[in-house]
Scaffold this motif. Structure first.
Motif, mmCIF file in Angstrom:
data_model
loop_
_atom_site.group_PDB
_atom_site.id
_atom_site.type_symbol
_atom_site.label_atom_id
_atom_site.label_comp_id
_atom_site.label_asym_id
_atom_site.label_seq_id
_atom_site.Cartn_x
_atom_site.Cartn_y
_atom_site.Cartn_z
ATOM 1 N N ASP A 42 1.276 3.140 2.284
ATOM 2 C CA ASP A 42 1.881 3.259 3.609
ATOM 3 C C ASP A 42 3.139 2.407 3.759
ATOM 4 O O ASP A 42 3.976 2.678 4.630
ATOM 5 N N THR A 89 0.848 -1.195 0.000
ATOM 6 C CA THR A 89 0.000 0.000 0.000
ATOM 7 C C THR A 89 0.885 1.247 0.000
ATOM 8 O O THR A 89 2.099 1.160 0.199
ATOM 9 N N ASN A 140 3.525 2.919 -5.841
ATOM 10 C CA ASN A 140 2.978 1.641 -5.396
ATOM 11 C C ASN A 140 2.326 0.878 -6.541
ATOM 12 O O ASN A 140 2.316 -0.360 -6.554
ATOM 13 N N GLN A 150 1.326 6.629 -4.039
ATOM 14 C CA GLN A 150 0.338 5.792 -4.715
ATOM 15 C C GLN A 150 0.797 5.444 -6.126
ATOM 16 O O GLN A 150 0.620 4.313 -6.582
ATOM 17 N N ARG A 167 -4.843 1.351 -1.387
ATOM 18 C CA ARG A 167 -4.853 0.422 -0.261
ATOM 19 C C ARG A 167 -5.856 -0.713 -0.421
ATOM 20 O O ARG A 167 -5.805 -1.688 0.333
ATOM 21 N N THR A 168 -6.778 -0.579 -1.368
ATOM 22 C CA THR A 168 -7.897 -1.523 -1.421
ATOM 23 C C THR A 168 -7.804 -2.558 -2.535
ATOM 24 O O THR A 168 -8.183 -3.715 -2.334
#
Length: 455
Positions: free
Chosen positions: A194, A192, A218, A215, A385-386
């Motif tokens: 993070d 993610t 990632n 993002q 993140r999802t």
């Protein structure tokens, strides 16, 4: 081999190819760096939501700061500078513009800009691979019908792979596989924004100081960007997407021909004629020797008759092959991204040819849950993140009703989704938009007619 000569002729005639750039990020800045050094190219305008960012990109790439003229297309058209605007539509409509470059990275914006470019008679170079995979097959058809060029971006890996596939076929070879290299481990699918910097060996503070978007980075790590790029290649070449998604086999350049061949012959592919991405890491995390992390490749084999003679030539000229000598590999160890983009601009304007373009809807990228998600959860799209993006054949995507990764941002789940499950259109509340309508139009246009299927 004559693009430079054609550009020079346009420069000598005082009518350079006039280009409009939408998006002044890293890719756009790399193009600007070389455009100013290329006779026959004139960057007429830049559209960016931040005019300061556009001006900074010009200055950083060696342009005179005084060349930036906010909103003045008349001055730009006469060669007096580069117009900077926030409104991309105003740039596309500007008199005298020939080629639009979309370097925004936003699927919905890319669709919008392509439709406007076709409406106003401009060729488009779609750096925005996200938009290309969301609706490129339909957009390319609209441009063809308008007598215009819709092109992938040379310098980016999909266009370079399409070129290698075209080269192999033009030589009379059968393409076994084509794709690129990347850094990959199976655990990366759960990464993610993070946790992303841990994998790059950076602290969040270091990344922020360097202006790096977590993002976006990632999406390269979690497999989404690889899936998007392989879907674009499949749609542009006719190569097939693996039904189970990308396998990311570890392989150095000396192993390409052995690994990227059908499983029945000792390789990892479901069959011949596939797209695949190789990892620069072994599954234990160690580095593969002579990795292809930044490059592209094609594996190919001779057709019969004449195959035995061609294979003998492989041996005589030191071509890298599998142990049988039948499957050969060529690769390019790196790509220059936006520094090479002028090739696409020149090819579109001066040859009327794309440097790769979708010719059918053969592969798609569906949103796949990174973790168990509850009803009411909001998806955060590519690199978030999802969900991550999983490559699949287009026929499987249509059958499942898979939600394309390009539309999986800001939409709400209507039911729980298990980890690893593909999210479908029926699983989300999604607002009507131009991008949604165009995507639905493409699905309808390329969906097989059940009445034409054999019993």
């Amino acid at each position: 081999m004559n693009l430079a000569a054609k550009l020079l002729r346009r420069a000598e005639e005082g009518r350079p190819v006039r280009v409009g750039l939408i998006g002044a990020g890293k890719f756009g800045a790399m193009f600007l760096a070389q455009a100013r050094a290329t006779p026959g190219l004139h960057v007429m305008g830049i559209a960016d939501l931040s005019p300061d960012r556009a001006r900074a990109a010009l200055v950083a790439t060696g342009w005179d700061a005084d060349a930036a003229i906010v909103g003045s297309f008349d001055a730009a058209l006469s060669g007096g500078g580069v117009a900077i605007v926030e409104d991309a539509e105003a740039l596309i409509r500007a008199s005298g513009l020939e080629v639009v470059i979309d370097a925004t990275g936003s699927p919905s914006a890319g669709v919008r800009h392509a439709l406007l470019a076709a409406e106003h008679g401009r060729h488009i170079v779609m750096v925005n691979v996200e938009a290309d995979v969301l609706a490129g097959p339909l957009l390319a058809k609209k441009f063809e019908q308008a007598g215009l060029v819709y092109s992938m971006a040379y310098g980016d890996q999909p266009a370079l792979v399409c070129e290698m596939v075209d080269w192999a076929r033009a030589c009379g070879f059968e393409v076994v596989a084509a794709g690129k290299g990347t850094k990959y481990l199976p655990s990366y699918h759960a990464s993610t924004p993070d946790t992303v910097w841990d994998h790059y060996g950076l602290s969040p503070e270091e990344a922020k100081a360097a202006g790096m978007n977590p993002q976006m980075f990632n999406s390269f790590l979690d497999g989404t960007k690889s899936a998007i790029e392989m879907a674009a290649i499949a749609n542009g070449t006719g190569l097939k997407a693996p039904k189970g998604g990308l396998a990311f086999p570890p392989a150095g350049v000396g192993e390409l021909a052995s690994v990227l061949r059908p499983r029945a012959d000792g390789g990892v592919l479901d069959g011949s004629g596939m797209v695949e991405v190789v990892s620069s890491l072994n599954r234990d995390g160690s580095q593969t020797p002579n990795d292809l992390r930044w490059g592209v490749y094609v594996t190919f084999e001779p057709k019969d008759p004449g195959g035995d003679y061609a294979r003998r030539c492989f041996r005589e000229y030191g071509v890298s092959t599998d142990p049988t000598g039948r499957v050969a590999a060529l690769w390019r160890p790196s790509h220059l991204i936006g520094l090479e983009l002028g090739v696409s601009v020149a090819s579109a304007a001066l040859r009327g040819e794309p440097t790769g373009a979708p010719t059918g809807f053969r592969a798609d990228v569906g949103a796949c849950a990174k973790t168990a998600l509850d009803a009411g959860a909001t998806l955060d799209g590519e690199g978030g993140r999802t969900v991550w993006g999983r490559l699949m054949p287009a026929e499987d995507s249509l059958r499942l009703g898979a939600l394309p990764i390009g539309l999986a941002h800001g939409v709400t789940l209507t039911r729980p989704i298990a980890k690893g499950e593909i999210v479908t259109w029926s699983d989300v509340e999604i607002a009507d938009s131009e991008a949604v309508r165009v995507r639905r139009e493409m699905e309808a246009a390329f969906r097989p007619d059940p009445t034409s299927q054999k019993a």
